[in-house]
Design a protein around this motif. Sequence first.
Motif, PDB file in Angstrom:
ATOM      1  N   UNK A 275     -14.178  -8.192 -81.403  1.00 44.33           N
ATOM      2  CA  UNK A 275     -13.630  -7.191 -80.388  1.00 44.33           C
ATOM      3  C   UNK A 275     -12.727  -6.216 -81.026  1.00 44.33           C
ATOM      4  N   UNK A 276     -11.904  -6.764 -81.961  1.00 40.13           N
ATOM      5  CA  UNK A 276     -11.033  -5.799 -82.660  1.00 40.13           C
ATOM      6  C   UNK A 276     -11.709  -5.114 -83.671  1.00 40.13           C
ATOM      7  N   UNK A 277     -12.759  -5.638 -84.314  1.00 39.10           N
ATOM      8  CA  UNK A 277     -13.845  -5.051 -85.408  1.00 39.10           C
ATOM      9  C   UNK A 277     -14.448  -3.804 -84.657  1.00 39.10           C
ATOM     10  N   UNK A 278     -14.911  -4.159 -83.670  1.00 38.54           N
ATOM     11  CA  UNK A 278     -15.878  -3.164 -82.928  1.00 38.54           C
ATOM     12  C   UNK A 278     -14.947  -1.970 -82.483  1.00 38.54           C
ATOM     13  N   UNK A 279     -13.763  -2.256 -81.849  1.00 33.49           N
ATOM     14  CA  UNK A 279     -12.987  -1.332 -81.417  1.00 33.49           C
ATOM     15  C   UNK A 279     -12.469  -0.160 -82.493  1.00 33.49           C
ATOM     16  N   UNK A 280     -12.467  -0.798 -83.651  1.00 34.45           N
ATOM     17  CA  UNK A 280     -11.892  -0.090 -84.816  1.00 34.45           C
ATOM     18  C   UNK A 280     -13.054   0.797 -85.018  1.00 34.45           C
ATOM     19  N   UNK A 281     -14.116   0.153 -85.268  1.00 32.96           N
ATOM     20  CA  UNK A 281     -15.591   1.007 -85.627  1.00 32.96           C
ATOM     21  C   UNK A 281     -15.602   2.148 -84.591  1.00 32.96           C
ATOM     22  N   UNK A 282     -15.567   1.740 -83.255  1.00 32.71           N
ATOM     23  CA  UNK A 282     -15.944   3.000 -82.475  1.00 32.71           C
ATOM     24  C   UNK A 282     -14.906   4.036 -82.543  1.00 32.71           C
ATOM     25  N   UNK A 283     -13.697   3.736 -82.570  1.00 28.23           N
ATOM     26  CA  UNK A 283     -12.552   4.705 -82.955  1.00 28.23           C
ATOM     27  C   UNK A 283     -12.651   5.712 -84.007  1.00 28.23           C
ATOM     28  N   UNK A 284     -12.980   4.794 -85.143  1.00 30.52           N
ATOM     29  CA  UNK A 284     -13.294   5.442 -86.470  1.00 30.52           C
ATOM     30  C   UNK A 284     -14.473   6.427 -86.460  1.00 30.52           C
TER      31      UNK A 284
END
Length: 472
Positions: A275-284
């Motif tokens: 969850x943390x990884x994908x939220x960062x990916x989508x934000x970036x």
Amino acid sequence: MKKIIVTLFSVMMIFLSSCGSTAEVSNVAQTTEKSSSVKEIKSEKDLYKGAGLVIAVTAPEVRNGGKGESWMPQFFQDSITGNLAKYSKMTVLDRANEDLTKAEQELGETGFYTEENAVQLGQMTNAQYAVFGSITALSSSYELNFRAIDITTNEIKAAYNDRAGSKEIEDGTTVRAIITELLDGLGIGLSEKEKAQLAKTDKKSLNATKSLAKGAAAEKADNLIEALAFYAEAQKDSSTSKEARISMSKMLDGSFSGSDISDLKAKAKYGEEQKEKWEKILKDLAGYVAKNNVILVYDFSNIKTELSSDNKSVKLTGLPGAKLVFNRHTVLVAKQVMTEWEKTKTNKANEYWTRTVNTNNLRSISKNVWEGFYYISGGDGTLEYGLYDNTDYRIKKGEIRLYTGNNADFNVKPQNRYFDETQFQPIEMTVNLSDLPDDSTFEFRPIQWEYGSLGNVTFMTLEEYNEWAKDQ
């Protein structure tokens, strides 16, 4: 009479014998010359290539370096490995070799080998030779030291010591110099054709190797979108495409791979991490797309003039004008991320964590992101430009609204298609003749991009764009 006949016979025999000897000497000379020629040709084809030897190429250590040098160890390791494999018959151990990877883990916490543990490295990898190196960052250059060592005798077979700037490292000049020294020291003979090959730079392969190394460095630094962008670049060349594709897939893989799926604590922890990884990916990704998705190409070199009927003003038209062009590379990165997200999200095994992922970063860019790349194709904005004289004084300011061409979609197009699908829009400005200085030339220049949903736009002259597009 009988004595005379015998004498004549003897003379004839000596003459014939002499002729035979001459012919024989001549034949021998021709044979020797031919043999020598064959030997020369054979020596060119049968140059020593180090067959039967095993050499391990280790990643060089970076000293005094920072983030800007983090990609260099893998770049040098891969470049040296590739060239040794190309120009010799040695067995070259690279990063993918299990024994070398295991040795790296066991021989040092830093992940770099030193000449002091060369013997251990040889025992663990069955290598007779090893390449070690160091890159020391100086104020405006780098000090480079590379050694090829005979592990069995600890003898230095080849050495390269020199300084180089960033440009020489990036354009492959330094790598070619190192390879030349290593091959010479190891006694690896090169044919004239191979020497000519080595003297040239395969720009496409060089850039791909560099992109792969920069992608790995960005991934280690947790700059995931930056890593994906570099991996996408590395996929353009066959020498690095497979590793880049695997690295990208591993980064985006959201499937639980624990040894015991019933271990709920492990599964819950994994879900939080994903969850943390994908939220960062989508934000970036949102930030990356906003910054890199569109290029504004302009050319105002041809200015058409038209006097007003009262001869007090002039209408100036800058041709061919300006247009917005999609950056294929950005579209490709966005496509790959979104495709993997859709696969991850629709996998029922991931439902327990994917439904909790905050996707507001994507929704803020577009209402229709899940159905296509509307968010990078539906934008527009205003180009602000000015008319300048030859003293850089701005005579007047104007603006024009620009639109992108056909919508981008999941079928990523060649860069030239994105360019061709949008027409140049000429810019126009009416200026009072009294505002134009006498005996002065003038030109149009872009000032800035404002408003619109496209966010940042990269400005390029038509000449700059054509040069950039060669590598796309």
